[in-house]
Design a protein around this motif. Structure first.
Motif, PDB file in Angstrom:
ATOM      1  N   ASP A  99      11.701   9.794  -7.349  1.00 28.73           N
ATOM      2  CA  ASP A  99      10.753  10.531  -8.253  1.00 28.73           C
ATOM      3  C   ASP A  99      11.315  11.789  -8.329  1.00 28.73           C
ATOM      4  O   ASP A  99      12.538  12.073  -8.279  1.00 28.73           O
ATOM      5  CB  ASP A  99       9.211  10.403  -8.073  1.00 28.73           C
ATOM      6  CG  ASP A  99       8.352  10.996  -8.906  1.00 28.73           C
ATOM      7  OD1 ASP A  99       8.299  10.489 -10.164  1.00 28.73           O
ATOM      8  OD2 ASP A  99       7.954  12.265  -8.656  1.00 28.73           O
ATOM      9  N   SER A 123      14.343   5.881  -9.311  1.00 29.11           N
ATOM     10  CA  SER A 123      13.828   5.975 -10.841  1.00 29.11           C
ATOM     11  C   SER A 123      14.425   7.020 -11.682  1.00 29.11           C
ATOM     12  O   SER A 123      14.683   6.678 -12.554  1.00 29.11           O
ATOM     13  CB  SER A 123      12.174   6.307 -10.266  1.00 29.11           C
ATOM     14  OG  SER A 123      11.423   6.621 -11.515  1.00 29.11           O
ATOM     15  N   SER A 177       2.668   1.345 -11.880  1.00 30.58           N
ATOM     16  CA  SER A 177       3.526   0.341 -11.124  1.00 30.58           C
ATOM     17  C   SER A 177       3.846  -0.778 -11.928  1.00 30.58           C
ATOM     18  O   SER A 177       3.350  -0.854 -13.244  1.00 30.58           O
ATOM     19  CB  SER A 177       2.284  -0.200 -10.112  1.00 30.58           C
ATOM     20  OG  SER A 177       1.453  -1.020 -10.601  1.00 30.58           O
ATOM     21  N   TYR A 260      16.542   1.618  -9.995  1.00 31.74           N
ATOM     22  CA  TYR A 260      15.293   1.792 -10.747  1.00 31.74           C
ATOM     23  C   TYR A 260      14.689   0.295 -11.424  1.00 31.74           C
ATOM     24  O   TYR A 260      15.412  -0.630 -11.147  1.00 31.74           O
ATOM     25  CB  TYR A 260      15.775   2.749 -12.332  1.00 31.74           C
ATOM     26  CG  TYR A 260      16.414   1.818 -13.093  1.00 31.74           C
ATOM     27  CD1 TYR A 260      15.892   1.469 -14.069  1.00 31.74           C
ATOM     28  CD2 TYR A 260      17.720   1.710 -13.140  1.00 31.74           C
ATOM     29  CE1 TYR A 260      16.683   0.644 -15.143  1.00 31.74           C
ATOM     30  CE2 TYR A 260      18.637   0.927 -14.003  1.00 31.74           C
ATOM     31  CZ  TYR A 260      17.958   0.373 -14.996  1.00 31.74           C
ATOM     32  OH  TYR A 260      18.788  -0.280 -15.935  1.00 31.74           O
ATOM     33  N   ASP A 264       9.552   0.524 -14.944  1.00 32.03           N
ATOM     34  CA  ASP A 264       9.200   1.941 -14.672  1.00 32.03           C
ATOM     35  C   ASP A 264       9.323   2.586 -15.969  1.00 32.03           C
ATOM     36  O   ASP A 264      10.174   2.635 -16.635  1.00 32.03           O
ATOM     37  CB  ASP A 264      10.251   2.496 -13.728  1.00 32.03           C
ATOM     38  CG  ASP A 264       9.915   3.661 -13.196  1.00 32.03           C
ATOM     39  OD1 ASP A 264       9.133   4.382 -13.818  1.00 32.03           O
ATOM     40  OD2 ASP A 264      10.807   4.273 -12.389  1.00 32.03           O
ATOM     41  N   GLY A 297       7.708  -1.548 -11.078  1.00 32.25           N
ATOM     42  CA  GLY A 297       7.434  -0.298 -11.745  1.00 32.25           C
ATOM     43  C   GLY A 297       8.174   0.934 -11.105  1.00 32.25           C
ATOM     44  O   GLY A 297       9.109   1.032 -10.549  1.00 32.25           O
ATOM     45  N   HIS A 298       7.227   2.006 -11.187  1.00 33.44           N
ATOM     46  CA  HIS A 298       7.872   3.430 -10.829  1.00 33.44           C
ATOM     47  C   HIS A 298       8.028   3.551  -9.251  1.00 33.44           C
ATOM     48  O   HIS A 298       8.764   4.323  -8.794  1.00 33.44           O
ATOM     49  CB  HIS A 298       6.834   4.532 -11.278  1.00 33.44           C
ATOM     50  CG  HIS A 298       7.506   5.742 -11.124  1.00 33.44           C
ATOM     51  ND1 HIS A 298       8.469   6.405 -11.399  1.00 33.44           N
ATOM     52  CD2 HIS A 298       6.727   6.739 -10.098  1.00 33.44           C
ATOM     53  CE1 HIS A 298       8.510   7.622 -10.869  1.00 33.44           C
ATOM     54  NE2 HIS A 298       7.512   7.724 -10.269  1.00 33.44           N
ATOM     55  N   TRP A 299       7.023   2.770  -8.460  1.00 31.79           N
ATOM     56  CA  TRP A 299       7.204   3.253  -7.034  1.00 31.79           C
ATOM     57  C   TRP A 299       8.140   2.382  -6.204  1.00 31.79           C
ATOM     58  O   TRP A 299       8.004   1.376  -5.467  1.00 31.79           O
ATOM     59  CB  TRP A 299       5.605   2.889  -6.686  1.00 31.79           C
ATOM     60  CG  TRP A 299       4.617   3.411  -7.329  1.00 31.79           C
ATOM     61  CD1 TRP A 299       3.643   2.915  -8.060  1.00 31.79           C
ATOM     62  CD2 TRP A 299       4.473   4.911  -7.474  1.00 31.79           C
ATOM     63  NE1 TRP A 299       3.177   3.644  -8.971  1.00 31.79           N
ATOM     64  CE2 TRP A 299       3.536   4.881  -8.454  1.00 31.79           C
ATOM     65  CE3 TRP A 299       5.210   6.292  -7.104  1.00 31.79           C
ATOM     66  CZ2 TRP A 299       3.132   6.152  -8.989  1.00 31.79           C
ATOM     67  CZ3 TRP A 299       4.592   7.400  -7.563  1.00 31.79           C
ATOM     68  CH2 TRP A 299       3.315   7.410  -8.477  1.00 31.79           C
ATOM     69  N   THR A 300       9.309   2.579  -6.633  1.00 33.59           N
ATOM     70  CA  THR A 300      10.489   1.515  -6.228  1.00 33.59           C
ATOM     71  C   THR A 300      10.638   1.126  -4.949  1.00 33.59           C
ATOM     72  O   THR A 300      10.623  -0.007  -4.593  1.00 33.59           O
ATOM     73  CB  THR A 300      11.883   2.392  -6.593  1.00 33.59           C
ATOM     74  OG1 THR A 300      11.744   3.336  -7.777  1.00 33.59           O
ATOM     75  CG2 THR A 300      12.872   1.416  -6.908  1.00 33.59           C
TER      76      THR A 300
END
Length: 320
Positions: A99, A123, A177, A260, A264, A297-300
């Motif tokens: 991030d 990400s 997520s 990534y 995400d 998702g985003h919180w790799t």
């Protein structure tokens, strides 16, 4: 065992967690996170023969929170990484970021390649400076509703998140997520100007299996001093664009890895899918094509720790 201590860097104090011996690996968290977001990486990377260090970056956790908004530019953040490497008695390190930590890692490699053995971003892809300031661009594109612009308004998001930090963080983590019902559908993270952001986010009855109540406890505690320091990073986005003008067209030339998730929201930002598809041609130092994690998702590194750890260990050993 993970050890904790404070170090003096560039006139501020940073809290860090560390484990292992060997070549230094600096892990840089994003928003709204802390060193704890890397806790599933410490053991595997230390067991692989590396010295793992994850700071609370400036404005976060137990580290100092400068009051001046201007103390959170990308040059300050890169300076913290370089200073941290020196404070730890090293000349060079591998730098890994997720991030917001990814732009810090990428820019450390771009601005101080002599300090960086290899760089990995999760990400957020490598930086290619745009033609216009990012906040102004998003303001025009989305009428001020893009979350960067919301975060940049003094005191607004600070108050919304600070009213009930635990609920705010629970909703935020779930929203971004791969477990969220509409994750990966390509919608942009826009904020209702009347209701704020959290009002539109679902509040999960059960946390994702990879994010426990203990993780939420640790994250909530790390924001006991509020969210302003962390949000000040966003308030410098246009300033960062101005400061990095000398590196227009420059490319990271250190060995690099990009990972990534296909659910995400960040890789779906305007222009980012095209950038990711072109990375192997744009950045010859890329160690392998971008690694896409299915269902992530985003919180790799939290959602897919085994896959991220395996990729990092393979990359770090290849660079060593």
């Amino acid at each position: 065992m993970v050890r904790h201590r404070m170090v003096d860097v560039n006139g501020i104090r940073l809290h860090l967690a560390e484990q292992g011996d060997g070549p230094l690996v600096v892990l840089l968290h994003g928003f709204p996170e802390s060193w704890h977001s890397w806790h599933r990486q410490f053991g595997p990377l230390a067991d692989a023969g590396f010295r793992v260090v994850a700071p609370d970056q400036r404005g976060y956790g137990r580290s100092d929170h400068p009051e001046d908004v201007g103390a959170y530019t990308i040059l300050h953040l890169v300076g913290d990484v370089v200073g941290l490497v020196r404070a730890l008695g090293e000349e060079r390190a591998y730098v890994v970021g997720h991030d917001w930590g990814a732009p810090v890692a990428w820019h450390t490699a771009l601005l101080r390649p002599d300090v960086v053995r290899g760089v990995a971003g999760l990400s957020v892809p490598p930086p290619f400076r745009g033609a216009r300031p990012p906040l102004a661009t998003m303001e025009e594109m989305f009428g001020g509703r893009f979350y960067w612009n919301y975060f940049a308004r003094p005191g607004v998001a600070d108050a919304e998140f600070g009213a009930d930090p635990r609920t705010a963080l629970r909703k935020f983590i779930f929203f971004a997520s791969g477990d969220a019902p509409d994750a990966g559908e390509g919608g942009q993270p826009l904020v209702d100007p009347e209701r704020g952001w959290l009002a539109t986010m679902p509040d999960p009855e059960v946390l994702p299996r990879w994010f426990t109540e203990e993780d939420l406890d640790a994250l909530t505690e790390s924001f006991s001093q509020g969210f302003t320091g962390a949000l000040n990073w966003y308030r410098n986005l246009d300033r960062n664009w101005e400061l990095t003008a000398p590196w227009q067209g420059a490319v990271v030339d250190r060995p690099a890895l990009y990972v990534y998730g296909d659910r995400d929201v960040v890789p779906a930002f305007p222009g980012t899918p095209e950038l990711i598809s072109q990375l192997p041609e744009l950045m010859p130092s890329l160690w392998r094509p971008p690694l896409e994690l299915a269902g992530c998702g985003h919180w790799t590194q939290q959602e897919r720790p085994e896959e991220v750890n395996a990729a990092l260990v393979e990359f770090l050993r290849a660079c060593d």
